[in-house]
Scaffold this active site. Structure first.
Site, mmCIF file in Angstrom:
data_model
loop_
_atom_site.group_PDB
_atom_site.id
_atom_site.type_symbol
_atom_site.label_atom_id
_atom_site.label_comp_id
_atom_site.label_asym_id
_atom_site.label_seq_id
_atom_site.Cartn_x
_atom_site.Cartn_y
_atom_site.Cartn_z
ATOM 1 N N HIS B 98 21.929 23.872 -27.014
ATOM 2 C CA HIS B 98 20.869 22.955 -27.431
ATOM 3 C C HIS B 98 19.915 23.703 -28.356
ATOM 4 O O HIS B 98 19.068 24.466 -27.879
ATOM 5 C CB HIS B 98 20.097 22.445 -26.210
ATOM 6 C CG HIS B 98 20.896 21.551 -25.322
ATOM 7 N ND1 HIS B 98 21.239 20.271 -25.675
ATOM 8 C CD2 HIS B 98 21.434 21.743 -24.095
ATOM 9 C CE1 HIS B 98 21.943 19.710 -24.700
ATOM 10 N NE2 HIS B 98 22.081 20.584 -23.733
ATOM 11 N N HIS B 108 29.216 21.149 -28.017
ATOM 12 C CA HIS B 108 29.939 21.425 -26.775
ATOM 13 C C HIS B 108 31.357 21.870 -27.130
ATOM 14 O O HIS B 108 31.960 21.329 -28.056
ATOM 15 C CB HIS B 108 30.000 20.134 -25.928
ATOM 16 C CG HIS B 108 31.054 20.157 -24.873
ATOM 17 N ND1 HIS B 108 32.197 19.383 -24.937
ATOM 18 C CD2 HIS B 108 31.149 20.862 -23.718
ATOM 19 C CE1 HIS B 108 32.933 19.608 -23.866
ATOM 20 N NE2 HIS B 108 32.330 20.504 -23.113
ATOM 21 N N HIS B 177 27.542 2.546 -20.580
ATOM 22 C CA HIS B 177 26.353 1.790 -20.200
ATOM 23 C C HIS B 177 25.378 1.646 -21.373
ATOM 24 O O HIS B 177 24.423 0.875 -21.280
ATOM 25 C CB HIS B 177 25.656 2.439 -19.001
ATOM 26 C CG HIS B 177 25.118 3.807 -19.298
ATOM 27 N ND1 HIS B 177 25.910 4.874 -19.621
ATOM 28 C CD2 HIS B 177 23.850 4.278 -19.328
ATOM 29 C CE1 HIS B 177 25.158 5.945 -19.819
ATOM 30 N NE2 HIS B 177 23.911 5.610 -19.655
ATOM 31 N N GLY B 260 31.671 22.072 -4.948
ATOM 32 C CA GLY B 260 30.952 23.273 -4.553
ATOM 33 C C GLY B 260 30.954 24.352 -5.615
ATOM 34 O O GLY B 260 30.879 25.539 -5.318
ATOM 35 N N GLY B 261 31.051 23.953 -6.876
ATOM 36 C CA GLY B 261 30.948 24.922 -7.976
ATOM 37 C C GLY B 261 29.542 25.496 -8.046
ATOM 38 O O GLY B 261 28.639 25.068 -7.331
ATOM 39 N N ARG B 262 29.350 26.454 -8.973
ATOM 40 C CA ARG B 262 28.059 27.126 -9.071
ATOM 41 C C ARG B 262 27.103 26.246 -9.886
ATOM 42 O O ARG B 262 27.198 26.166 -11.126
ATOM 43 C CB ARG B 262 28.249 28.488 -9.736
ATOM 44 C CG ARG B 262 27.014 29.342 -9.696
ATOM 45 C CD ARG B 262 27.323 30.765 -10.146
ATOM 46 N NE ARG B 262 26.113 31.561 -10.073
ATOM 47 C CZ ARG B 262 25.226 31.652 -11.065
ATOM 48 N NH1 ARG B 262 25.418 31.003 -12.189
ATOM 49 N NH2 ARG B 262 24.140 32.394 -10.911
#
Lengths: 303, 303
Positions: B98, B108, B177, B260-262
């Site tokens: 960013h 990205h 959306h 449960g990733g960081r």
């Protein structure tokens, strides 16, 4: 039709709440009404009442919506397979307020009714609702006041209700990826019909009616406290957790966005200004550390 | 083991990219390594390389991660039921930057390998990756340069690859959306093994290696353009779309948070400062309106 009474109640509740919050803020809230086009799959209407850059509320909204659809979404019939695919009706009032002053907590309140309308059978109606408080800097007396208001509102419907719904709230508003509660909680219930229509509806009303007396005194106690860039910065950082919860976990938000709900109304819950920062931790002994150590853990606030 | 070559490549790619971005920024990026505790279900390690408050990059990160698990997650075997429940290995490099200057686009990039390791059988390996560009104020020559770099990188692997992956990117990075693409796109591919291991791996490398020449010239052209509060404000507003996409739709983000990733590494993709505003629309004839009319729609940028 009994559900007409629910609609009438919800529209009145929205007016009462907005009246109280407008009077506190001093700025009139905007009104935005919408009706679904007749060719759409979901039918319905709603009113969004919202504020931006108010004197007290930096951004917030209180929405009424009422939709009807030809088939219940799968998420609504997980526990009621016999109703899968039935026409349905859903209505509710949903509120989030993000105050400008970091000493005033953010608040969320929602009351809702869901009715399945299986052909040739009686409608099956259930209720849901609750409210929860998200402080940036905690005050024990505020958390106690809020929880006691919830407890007292639910007392006429059985002594089990407040402890059950308090625990449900702690479980629901939990950020698993942060291992952190969203705030100091409140009450939350869903799929509720166990008292029959009349008393279940009365219980939902009791929760809705308790919102203003639960929240407004807290605003009034804290709104004039002086703050600096430090507190604003922490507020902006903590608001990131609110965004993460609502966009990753909140069923109402996700159902709304995925089912073609009105995006700008649904995302009224997003804070006005939010900051993310890598691996930030409060320094021990600071007021910011106290939020984590003393408030962001389940406590028996109403005791 | 062939997958050792993939790990070696990915670690080198991360170093090369960070080297180029650090040189451009002038500030050294932080390094944060992590290893999963031996008792955890997923095993693995990773390095996060990140920047906050750089001269060019206000916030960003480039993460390498490599995990092994006892059973493939259901999301990974939807199209390969015969592999359900097999042990697996996954590794990748993932980047989001960013920039501070609103004239410089957010970017990205991700390249990844997934291997299912069914017992007593050959490993089944597939690749994924891509890159996409999200301008706040669009420049046709930037979008063209970025897309042509993607096209040229993929050309040796068949003329169909760029058009297919360009369309896939437009479809994937779409905010349903909002009925709005995330930016001007780029390329995206997943579940890719159709060229066999060696050439599929070579194609993934070609995409990874194309990132710096695709993005850095754009940064260099735009980084010194003057801007005011108006452009910063629009940037903060548009960054809200990035948050909405990543938290509501992005499979990698959701899989990471749910498995449960960081968290702090995964949420490096969150912008530093974000604003939400109700029902905002650009005024006709302004540079902000041009983003919507000329850039936020699928176009044949490489032509």
């Amino acid at each position: 039709m009994k559900t007409d009474d629910v609609r009438r109640y919800l529209l009145g509740l929205q007016q009462n709440i907005i009246g109280a919050l407008e009077a506190e803020d001093g700025h009139p809230f905007l009104t935005d009404g919408w009706v679904r086009a007749p060719e759409e799959r979901l039918q319905g209407d709603g009113f969004s009442r919202l504020v931006e850059e108010g004197a007290v509320f930096e951004r917030g909204g209180c929405n009424f919506s009422h939709v009807r659809g030809p088939t219940l979404p799968p998420s609504a019939t997980q526990h009621r397979p016999e109703l899968a695919g039935a026409p349905f009706e859903a209505m509710g009032v949903s509120l989030v307020m993000h105050p400008r002053n970091p000493w005033v907590p953010t608040v969320h309140m929602n009351v809702r009714m869901f009715a399945a309308l299986p052909e040739g059978k009686e409608p099956v109606v259930w209720f849901g609702g609750g409210m929860d408080l998200t402080p940036y800097y905690g005050f024990e007396e505020d958390a106690q006041h809020f929880h006691r208001a919830c407890r007292d509102a639910l007392a006429p419907f059985g002594d089990d209700k407040y402890p059950r719904f308090k625990r449900w709230c702690d479980e629901y508003f939990f950020l698993k990826h942060r291992n952190e509660p969203r705030g100091v909680g409140g009450v939350f219930f869903d799929d509720f019909a166990e008292l029959g229509f009349d008393d279940s509806f009365a219980m939902m009303r009791a929760v809705g009616d308790a919102f203003v007396p639960a929240y407004l005194p807290i605003v009034q106690r804290r709104r004039a406290l002086p703050y600096s860039e430090r507190e604003r910065d922490f507020q902006a950082y903590r608001r990131g957790r609110y965004v993460e919860f609502n966009l990753v976990f909140d069923r109402g938000t996700l159902f709304g966005l995925q089912s073609g709900g009105r995006t700008e109304s649904i995302l009224m819950s997003m804070p006005p200004v939010v900051k993310w920062r890598y691996n930030w931790q409060p320094e021990a002994g600071t007021p910011e550390a106290v939020l984590y150590s003393d408030f962001l853990r389940p406590r028996d606030w109403a005791a």
